[in-house]
Design an enzyme around this catalytic site. Structure first.
Site, short mmCIF file in Angstrom:
data_model
loop_
_atom_site.label_atom_id
_atom_site.label_comp_id
_atom_site.label_asym_id
_atom_site.label_seq_id
_atom_site.Cartn_x
_atom_site.Cartn_y
_atom_site.Cartn_z
CG HIS A 107 10.02 -12.65 -4.60
ND1 HIS A 107 10.15 -14.01 -4.50
CD2 HIS A 107 10.78 -12.30 -5.69
CE1 HIS A 107 10.94 -14.47 -5.45
NE2 HIS A 107 11.34 -13.45 -6.18
CG HIS A 151 12.84 -11.07 -12.66
ND1 HIS A 151 13.56 -11.81 -11.75
CD2 HIS A 151 11.62 -11.66 -12.76
CE1 HIS A 151 12.83 -12.82 -11.33
NE2 HIS A 151 11.64 -12.75 -11.91
#
Length: 457
Positions: free
Chosen positions: A195, A151
Site C-alpha cells: 500500500h 478495496h
C-alpha cells in the site's frame, strides 16, 4: 531532538482536530483528491476501435446451455434487461457441474515452464447454489449484475494505518465479495502487494495471494470473481503473467472475444462457469490484450467514478478514463468507488486514510453518504446500477454486511443477513469504539500517534 518532534506532533494534533471539527459541521473536506494510483507514465487505450482476440470459447456449440446448467430458461427471461439488474430470487438449490480445465497457457499460444502450478475443477459438491449464490444469475450476463468489491483486499494488518480491510481474502470471498482490488509494486524483480510503499504495508507477493484465490476457486466451482490489479509502478504487463500462471489462476481466467467489450457482449454466469472461465483478471494500466488476451485492460472494459473519494456526496461522475462520450460509457461496465477517505494536510504533506468513524454510515443501506443512496443516484444518472461497488471494511456498516444488502437490492434478489461476516462480533466492537460526537477526534488522534511512532523508531 525529541522535543522538536513533540512540538511538531502537538501542532499537527491541533491542526488535524481543527480540520475534524470543521468537517463535523460541514461534512468532509472537499479539496482536491489525492490520487491513489499512478499519475505519470500512464495512458488510456483507444476504445473506439474494436480488436478481435483469439479465444477458445465456442458457446454456439452448446445447444441447450440452461439445461446443462440445471436451470430453467423461464426464470431468466429478465436477465437481458439493460435498464437495470432486474430479476427475482429463487431459494432453490441446484447441482451445477462445469467443465474441468487443465492448462498452463500464458496467452493461448505460448506455454509456461513445466514447474507452473496446474489445477482442475473435478469436485462436485452437492446442495450448492450456483452462480454466485443465486441460481437466477445463471442466465444473466456478467455485465448485468452488481458486485461488492473489496478495496485494497490484501491490506488487513491490524493497527496499520494503511489497512483497508479487517478480514482476510478467504473470508472476503466466503462472505460474498466478488471483486478483489489492490495495488502492486515491483521490488527486485518480484511483484509485491504494497500500500503506497512496501515500507508502509507489505502484504507479501502477488503469487502467494493468487494461490489463496485459486484454492478458493477450486473449492467453489460455481462462483465467478474478478481480480483488479493496480500497476502502481507502471511496469510491463508480462511481469504479471508469471504469478498468474504459477499460482494456477491461469486455469480459470476469462478471455474475452474482443477489446473493448460492450455490455451485451459479455457471457452469462452459466456460460463462464460451464467453461470454467471464472476469474476476470484486469490490470488498470499498461495491459496489452493483443499480446495477453486474458489480462484485461480495465479502462477499455469499464470506467470508474472518482477514486479515493473524500466527498460524502459520492458524485457518480465518470473520472477514468477521461473524455469519453456518454453513449460509450452507457455501453461499458462501470465501478462506483464508495470508500470514504479522510484527507489531512500539514506542512506540505498530504495524507489520505480510510475514514473509519463513518463506516456505519458509508456502508449503510440508506441515509446521507450511504452506499444505498449512492447506488440509487448512479442508477438514475446512468440508467442502470454500477457493476462494482468498491468499499473499505466491507463487514462494517449499519449492520454486519449491509453493503451486500445494497447489492442485493440493485440486483432485485434477497440477501440473508445472517451470512456475514467472517468474524463474529466485529461490527459491534467497532460500533462501540466509534460511538459519540468525538469519534473523528479519536480517529485522527490515532492517525497522529501512528505517524509519530514511526518518527521515534
Amino acid at each position: 531532538m525529541h522535543s522538536i518532534h513533540l512540538f511538531i506532533i502537538a501542532s499537527f494534533v491541533h491542526h488535524v482536530l481543527s480540520q475534524s471539527t470543521e468537517s463535523s459541521r460541514t461534512g468532509l473536506a472537499t479539496s482536491a483528491v489525492i490520487a491513489d494510483y499512478p499519475t505519470s507514465g500512464t495512458s488510456y487505450a483507444n476504445d473506439g476501435i474494436t480488436i478481435t482476440l483469439p479465444t477458445t470459447v465456442d458457446y454456439a456449440s452448446i445447444t441447450d446451455l440452461s439445461s446443462a446448467m440445471g436451470t430453467d430458461n423461464t426464470t431468466a427471461a429478465a436477465s437481458t434487461s439493460t435498464s437495470g439488474n432486474s430479476t427475482t430470487s429463487s431459494p432453490s438449490q441446484t447441482l451445477l457441474v462445469g467443465t474441468a480445465r487443465t492448462t498452463t497457457t500464458l496467452n493461448g499460444t505460448a506455454t509456461r515452464n513445466a514447474t507452473a502450478s496446474r489445477t482442475t475443477s473435478s469436485a462436485r459438491p452437492s446442495n450448492t447454489a450456483p452462480c454466485n449464490g443465486h441460481p437466477d444469475f445463471c442466465q444473466r450476463k456478467y455485465s448485468n449484475i452488481t458486485y461488492i468489491a473489496a478495496h485494497n483486499s490484501p491490506f488487513i494488518r491490524p493497527g496499520n494505518l494503511a489497512a483497508n480491510q479487517m478480514l482476510d481474502v478467504e473470508a472476503q470471498l466466503n462472505d460474498g465479495i466478488r471483486m478483489l482490488q489492490f495495488q502492486t509494486h515491483y521490488v527486485n524483480g518480484t511483484v509485491y502487494l504494497c500500500h503506497t510503499s512496501c515500507d508502509i504495508l507489505n502484504a507479501g507477493t502477488l503469487e502467494d495471494y493468487l494461490i489463496t484465490i485459486t484454492k478458493w476457486l477450486r473449492a467453489n466451482p460455481y462462483d465467478v470473481i474478478a481480480v483488479l490489479m493496480g500497476n502502481d509502478d507502471v511496469i510491463d504487463p508480462m511481469n504479471f503473467t508469471g504469478p498468474v500462471v504459477n499460482s494456477g489462476l491461469i486455469d480459470f481466467v476469462y478471455t474475452p472475444p474482443t477489446v473493448p467489450m460492450p455490455i451485451e457482449s459479455w457471457p452469462t454466469l452459466a456460460e463462464m462457469i460451464f467453461r470454467n472461465e471464472r476469474a476476470v483478471v484486469m490490470l488498470d494500466y499498461q495491459a496489452n490484450q493483443t499480446a495477453i488476451p486474458w489480462l484485461l485492460d480495465e479502462f477499455s472494459q469499464m470506467w470508474e467514478t472518482p477514486f479515493s473519494p473524500t466527498d460524502r456526496d459520492f458524485p457518480c461522475t465518470a473520472q477514468r478514463p477521461p473524455d469519453r462520450p456518454r453513449d460509450v460509457r452507457l455501453d461499458r461496465m462501470y465501478m462506483a468507488n464508495h470508500n470514504l477517505n479522510l484527507e489531512v494536510s500539514f506542512a506540505g504533506f498530504d495524507l489520505l486514510v480510510p475514514f473509519y468513524p463513518l463506516l456505519n454510515e458509508t456502508n449503510a443501506v440508506s441515509g446521507y453518504g450511504s452506499a444505498g443512496v449512492a447506488v440509487s443516484n448512479c442508477t438514475q444518472m446512468w440508467d442502470r446500477p454500477p457493476n462494482f461497488i468498491l468499499v473499505d471494511y466491507y463487514n462494517i456498516g449499519s449492520y454486519n454486511g449491509s453493503v451486500f444488502q445494497v447489492a442485493a437490492e440493485a440486483n432485485n434478489v434477497t440477501y440473508n443477513r445472517d451470512s456475514c461476516c467472517g468474524t463474529a462480533g466485529v461490527q459491534s466492537i467497532a460500533a462501540r469504539l466509534l460511538e459519540g460526537s468525538d469519534a473523528r477526534k479519536i480517529y485522527v488522534f490515532v492517525v497522529v500517534v501512528g505517524i509519530a511512532s514511526s518518527w521515534f523508531l
